[in-house]
Write an enzyme that holds these catalytic residues in place. Structure first.
Site, mmCIF file in Angstrom:
data_model
loop_
_atom_site.group_PDB
_atom_site.id
_atom_site.type_symbol
_atom_site.label_atom_id
_atom_site.label_comp_id
_atom_site.label_asym_id
_atom_site.label_seq_id
_atom_site.Cartn_x
_atom_site.Cartn_y
_atom_site.Cartn_z
ATOM 1 N N HIS A 86 0.753 -1.230 0.085
ATOM 2 C CA HIS A 86 0.004 0.168 -0.115
ATOM 3 C C HIS A 86 0.918 1.516 -0.203
ATOM 4 C CE1 HIS A 86 0.699 -0.574 4.408
ATOM 5 N NE2 HIS A 86 1.018 0.570 4.223
HETATM 6 C C1 T46 Z 1 2.006 0.707 7.546
HETATM 7 C C2 T46 Z 1 2.732 -0.832 8.069
HETATM 8 C C3 T46 Z 1 4.062 -0.657 8.358
HETATM 9 C C4 T46 Z 1 -6.363 -0.502 12.515
HETATM 10 O O1 T46 Z 1 -7.317 -0.796 12.819
HETATM 11 N N1 T46 Z 1 -5.712 0.576 12.968
HETATM 12 C C5 T46 Z 1 -4.403 0.961 12.902
HETATM 13 O O2 T46 Z 1 -3.744 1.768 13.488
HETATM 14 C C6 T46 Z 1 -3.627 0.218 11.822
HETATM 15 C C7 T46 Z 1 -2.163 0.506 11.370
HETATM 16 C C8 T46 Z 1 -4.407 -0.819 11.235
HETATM 17 N N2 T46 Z 1 -5.559 -1.121 11.714
HETATM 18 C C9 T46 Z 1 -6.150 -2.360 11.230
HETATM 19 C C10 T46 Z 1 -6.631 -2.315 9.342
HETATM 20 C C11 T46 Z 1 -6.501 -3.648 9.137
HETATM 21 O O3 T46 Z 1 -7.820 -4.237 9.291
HETATM 22 O O4 T46 Z 1 -5.366 -3.469 11.272
HETATM 23 C C12 T46 Z 1 -5.471 -4.377 10.036
HETATM 24 C C13 T46 Z 1 -4.233 -4.808 9.514
HETATM 25 O O5 T46 Z 1 -3.823 -3.646 8.939
HETATM 26 P P1 T46 Z 1 -2.821 -3.570 7.646
HETATM 27 O O6 T46 Z 1 -3.233 -4.767 6.663
HETATM 28 O O7 T46 Z 1 -2.883 -2.118 6.891
HETATM 29 O O8 T46 Z 1 -1.356 -4.066 7.997
HETATM 30 P P2 T46 Z 1 0.157 -3.817 7.369
HETATM 31 O O9 T46 Z 1 0.991 -4.471 8.178
HETATM 32 O O10 T46 Z 1 -0.051 -4.423 5.986
HETATM 33 O O11 T46 Z 1 0.252 -2.518 7.536
HETATM 34 C C14 T46 Z 1 0.477 -1.503 8.540
HETATM 35 C C15 T46 Z 1 -0.068 -0.164 8.505
HETATM 36 O O12 T46 Z 1 -1.328 -0.343 8.246
HETATM 37 C C16 T46 Z 1 0.779 0.870 7.689
HETATM 38 O O13 T46 Z 1 0.296 2.112 8.055
HETATM 39 O O14 T46 Z 1 2.849 1.592 7.117
HETATM 40 O O15 T46 Z 1 1.760 -1.497 8.839
#
Ligand code: T46
Length: 134
Positions: free
Chosen positions: A49
């Site tokens: 992303h």
């Molecule tokens: C990034 C990398 C390093 C929340 O509800 N609150 C939050 O503050 C965050 C960060 C995520 N979420 C939820 C959204 C998704 O349903 O947690 C779930 C997993 O998030 P995501 O798929 O976006 O995880 P990563 O590891 O792909 O990305 C995360 C961060 O979203 C992003 O900002 O820079 O870690």
């Protein structure tokens, strides 16, 4: 690539090491949110992303991981493996995290509260968004 490596202060003696960081001093924004990724399954990739406006610093506070950075023109892989080193994102960058070592912890300092509308999670949309900004 629109990134910067930040070196945080270290206080070390025979009993161990301590690193600290202060908003607007060691990190160039006010920190509204901290989150961390851990227990990453072997071989798993995360991310895929870009963020439209969120400012962030990544710190691998334990172990190591790699971050693929893509600004639409070039790609670069950065390895994070020091708890005293931060990776600051300074532009619109597609990123993917991979090669997490066992037990690695990737800590993220963020300038805003969670807002899903700040994410671009589709690579073609990322390229279009970049074109629109030029
Ligand atoms: C990034 C990398 C390093 C929340 O509800 N609150 C939050 O503050 C965050 C960060 C995520 N979420 C939820 C959204 C998704 O349903 O947690 C779930 C997993 O998030 P995501 O798929 O976006 O995880 P990563 O590891 O792909 O990305 C995360 C961060 O979203 C992003 O900002 O820079 O870690």
């Amino acid at each position: 690539m629109e990134i910067e490596k930040i070196t945080f202060p270290v206080r070390q003696n025979e009993t161990g090491s301590l690193t600290f960081l202060e908003a607007q001093r060691d990190v160039p924004f006010d920190i509204k949110r901290i989150y961390y990724i851990y227990d990453v399954a072997s071989g798993a990739r995360r991310g895929a992303h870009a963020h439209k406006a969120l400012r962030q610093v990544y710190i691998c506070i334990h172990g190591s991981c790699k971050v693929l950075l893509d600004n639409g023109k070039e790609r670069e892989i950065v390895e994070l493996n020091n708890p005293w080193e931060g990776l600051e994102f300074k532009g619109l960058i597609w990123r993917e995290m991979f090669d997490f070592s066992p037990g690695a912890v990737l800590l993220v300092l963020a300038s805003e509260y969670y807002d899903e509308s700040d994410y671009i999670r589709d690579y073609q949309e990322f390229l279009s968004y970049l074109e629109g900004k030029v």
